[in-house]
Design an enzyme around this catalytic site. Sequence first.
Site, PDB file in Angstrom:
ATOM      1  N   GLY A  10      53.941   8.561   5.738  1.00 14.27           N
ATOM      2  CA  GLY A  10      54.427   9.869   6.278  1.00 14.27           C
ATOM      3  C   GLY A  10      55.387   9.394   7.379  1.00 14.27           C
ATOM      4  O   GLY A  10      55.605  10.226   8.450  1.00 14.27           O
ATOM      5  N   ALA A  11      56.071   8.442   7.090  1.00 16.71           N
ATOM      6  CA  ALA A  11      57.234   8.025   7.984  1.00 16.71           C
ATOM      7  C   ALA A  11      58.521   8.416   7.699  1.00 16.71           C
ATOM      8  O   ALA A  11      59.584   8.292   8.492  1.00 16.71           O
ATOM      9  CB  ALA A  11      57.198   6.404   7.773  1.00 16.71           C
ATOM     10  N   GLY A  14      58.587  13.461  11.902  1.00 17.95           N
ATOM     11  CA  GLY A  14      57.695  13.700  12.892  1.00 17.95           C
ATOM     12  C   GLY A  14      56.942  12.613  13.383  1.00 17.95           C
ATOM     13  O   GLY A  14      57.931  11.433  14.022  1.00 17.95           O
ATOM     14  N   GLY A  16      54.892  10.248  12.298  1.00 16.58           N
ATOM     15  CA  GLY A  16      55.006   8.988  11.679  1.00 16.58           C
ATOM     16  C   GLY A  16      56.406   8.161  11.903  1.00 16.58           C
ATOM     17  O   GLY A  16      56.551   7.041  11.923  1.00 16.58           O
ATOM     18  N   SER A 143      43.218  15.222  14.090  1.00 17.11           N
ATOM     19  CA  SER A 143      43.903  16.553  14.657  1.00 17.11           C
ATOM     20  C   SER A 143      42.702  17.321  15.640  1.00 17.11           C
ATOM     21  O   SER A 143      41.408  16.971  15.102  1.00 17.11           O
ATOM     22  CB  SER A 143      44.523  17.371  14.081  1.00 17.11           C
ATOM     23  N   TYR A 169      42.288  21.983   6.302  1.00 14.19           N
ATOM     24  CA  TYR A 169      42.960  21.299   7.256  1.00 14.19           C
ATOM     25  C   TYR A 169      41.864  20.927   8.143  1.00 14.19           C
ATOM     26  O   TYR A 169      41.981  19.537   8.486  1.00 14.19           O
ATOM     27  CB  TYR A 169      44.142  22.084   8.226  1.00 14.19           C
TER      28      TYR A 169
HETATM   29  N1  LIG Z   1      52.418  17.982  14.750  1.00 12.08           N
HETATM   30  C1  LIG Z   1      51.292  18.288  15.093  1.00 12.08           C
HETATM   31  O1  LIG Z   1      51.184  19.329  16.235  1.00 12.08           O
HETATM   32  C2  LIG Z   1      50.218  17.648  14.733  1.00 12.08           C
HETATM   33  C3  LIG Z   1      48.979  18.045  15.513  1.00 12.08           C
HETATM   34  C4  LIG Z   1      47.774  17.502  15.066  1.00 12.08           C
HETATM   35  C5  LIG Z   1      47.788  16.374  14.074  1.00 12.08           C
HETATM   36  N2  LIG Z   1      48.962  16.268  13.226  1.00 12.08           N
HETATM   37  C6  LIG Z   1      49.052  15.290  12.192  1.00 12.08           C
HETATM   38  O2  LIG Z   1      50.029  14.321  12.316  1.00 12.08           O
HETATM   39  C7  LIG Z   1      50.546  13.828  11.384  1.00 12.08           C
HETATM   40  C8  LIG Z   1      51.959  13.840  10.981  1.00 12.08           C
HETATM   41  O3  LIG Z   1      52.278  15.081  10.984  1.00 12.08           O
HETATM   42  P1  LIG Z   1      53.778  15.646  11.367  1.00 12.08           P
HETATM   43  O4  LIG Z   1      53.505  16.626  12.715  1.00 12.08           O
HETATM   44  O5  LIG Z   1      54.474  14.636  12.101  1.00 12.08           O
HETATM   45  O6  LIG Z   1      54.372  16.399  10.362  1.00 12.08           O
HETATM   46  P2  LIG Z   1      55.506  16.318   9.491  1.00 12.08           P
HETATM   47  O7  LIG Z   1      56.884  16.102  10.406  1.00 12.08           O
HETATM   48  O8  LIG Z   1      55.537  17.314   8.385  1.00 12.08           O
HETATM   49  O9  LIG Z   1      55.100  14.937   8.972  1.00 12.08           O
HETATM   50  C9  LIG Z   1      54.185  14.701   7.938  1.00 12.08           C
HETATM   51  C10 LIG Z   1      54.536  13.508   7.054  1.00 12.08           C
HETATM   52  O10 LIG Z   1      53.303  13.426   6.007  1.00 12.08           O
HETATM   53  C11 LIG Z   1      54.316  13.391   4.883  1.00 12.08           C
HETATM   54  N3  LIG Z   1      53.403  13.861   3.631  1.00 12.08           N
HETATM   55  C12 LIG Z   1      52.830  15.150   3.239  1.00 12.08           C
HETATM   56  N4  LIG Z   1      52.642  15.312   2.202  1.00 12.08           N
HETATM   57  C13 LIG Z   1      52.574  13.815   1.630  1.00 12.08           C
HETATM   58  C14 LIG Z   1      52.396  13.617   0.233  1.00 12.08           C
HETATM   59  N5  LIG Z   1      51.711  14.359  -0.742  1.00 12.08           N
HETATM   60  N6  LIG Z   1      52.628  12.123   0.037  1.00 12.08           N
HETATM   61  C15 LIG Z   1      53.074  11.617   0.935  1.00 12.08           C
HETATM   62  N7  LIG Z   1      53.629  11.875   2.062  1.00 12.08           N
HETATM   63  C16 LIG Z   1      53.186  13.188   2.491  1.00 12.08           C
HETATM   64  C17 LIG Z   1      55.529  13.961   5.030  1.00 12.08           C
HETATM   65  O11 LIG Z   1      56.412  13.726   3.800  1.00 12.08           O
HETATM   66  P3  LIG Z   1      57.548  14.734   3.336  1.00 12.08           P
HETATM   67  O12 LIG Z   1      58.471  14.470   4.486  1.00 12.08           O
HETATM   68  O13 LIG Z   1      57.877  14.227   2.101  1.00 12.08           O
HETATM   69  O14 LIG Z   1      57.051  16.188   3.585  1.00 12.08           O
HETATM   70  C18 LIG Z   1      55.977  13.484   6.328  1.00 12.08           C
HETATM   71  O15 LIG Z   1      56.406  12.159   6.334  1.00 12.08           O
HETATM   72  C19 LIG Z   1      49.682  14.525  10.035  1.00 12.08           C
HETATM   73  O16 LIG Z   1      48.782  14.159  10.057  1.00 12.08           O
HETATM   74  C20 LIG Z   1      49.218  15.964  10.925  1.00 12.08           C
HETATM   75  O17 LIG Z   1      48.209  16.554  10.387  1.00 12.08           O
HETATM   76  C21 LIG Z   1      50.022  16.857  13.897  1.00 12.08           C
END
Ligand SMILES: NC(=O)c1ccc[n+]([C@@H]2O[C@H](COP(=O)([O-])OP(=O)(O)OC[C@H]3O[C@@H](n4cnc5c(N)ncnc54)[C@H](OP(=O)(O)O)[C@@H]3O)[C@@H](O)[C@H]2O)c1
Length: 301
Positions: A10-11, A14, A16, A143, A169
């Site tokens: 997920g790099a 966001g 990652g 989360s 989720y």
């Molecule tokens: N943001 C928050 O407030 C928050 C709070 C708690 C936990 N989290 C957790 O933090 C982590 C990162 O999320 P983020 O907030 O940085 O959101 P994000 O910007 O949407 O990043 C999520 C990453 O996961 C990848 N991903 C999603 N589906 C995938 C798949 N089928 N195969 C491969 N990669 C996939 C995305 O790839 P694509 O670019 O191709 O979509 C993206 O690189 C997640 O596990 C999320 O649940 C976030």
Amino acid sequence: MQGKVCVVTGASSGVGKAMAIELARRGARVVVCSRSEALGQETLAEVKAVAQARGDREEPILEVANLSSLAEVRGLAERLRRRFEAIHVLMNNAGLYLPNRRQTVDGYDVVFAVNHLAPFLLTHLLRDRLAAAGNARVVATSSVGYRSARLDMNDLMMTKGRWRGLTQYANSKLAIIHFTREAARRFAGDGIRFNCFHPGGTRSRMAQDEPNWIGWMWRNFGFLLRRPEKGAETGVYLATSPEVENVSGEYFTDLKIQEVTPAARDEVLAARMWDVSLELTGLDRPGERSNGRIEFVEEGA
Ligand SMILES: NC(=O)c1ccc[n+]([C@@H]2O[C@H](COP(=O)([O-])OP(=O)(O)OC[C@H]3O[C@@H](n4cnc5c(N)ncnc54)[C@H](OP(=O)(O)O)[C@@H]3O)[C@@H](O)[C@H]2O)c1
């Protein structure tokens, strides 16, 4: 972290992406894992610029895989195994929230598959490479939402009742806490440390495009959330800090261990989740080649 191999899923955006860049800044050889080639290339360019500015000789690399597919997770693991004898850090970060149910090519719920089954499978397939690193660290992005989980072990894909995006989720994020706690115990002999963390409400692409109230809140009040660099802090700390080199099986927020709820401490539930995850990923059936469950074949075997 000089020269240490750090795989970040997920790099492409966001939390990652911010973790990948920060790990490179500290000298790690980062493997950028992305679902999208184009977005992955963008992150790779940024990570490369950081590595080059440091004068690092080992180039960061890009791996593209859709982690909703078990076959693609296996393909990713196979490529990583071919390339690296030892993997020092695995950041199981890729994750998503969906407003509506979607199914993977394997017939599983997408949210549960990406957020829990993919890291479960990838970690198992890389276990010996992590063990070879001596004191590897596996860090999962969970989360605080796990607290509203309503896990039904007989219906992990939520097909029986009404499917609810936030609950599924939360279920997946509770499952990854169970995995972290169980793996810390079961893989302790390999010297691998497992921890997970909540990044805090972070500005990212996660719910940005969703046509529901969560997407609306994200778009309109996203400015109140943390910057990705801040959201990445605890993950980078768990991957790098000597302060946590002997800590394993914990859930962190803002660099601190948090006590988890009774559901997350439930060892019977965690053991059951482990067994069911082995079944769902096909790890309990070596050699099977149907339904995406392509058994990994050791190089040279
Ligand atoms: N943001 C928050 O407030 C928050 C709070 C708690 C936990 N989290 C957790 O933090 C982590 C990162 O999320 P983020 O907030 O940085 O959101 P994000 O910007 O949407 O990043 C999520 C990453 O996961 C990848 N991903 C999603 N589906 C995938 C798949 N089928 N195969 C491969 N990669 C996939 C995305 O790839 P694509 O670019 O191709 O979509 C993206 O690189 C997640 O596990 C999320 O649940 C976030």
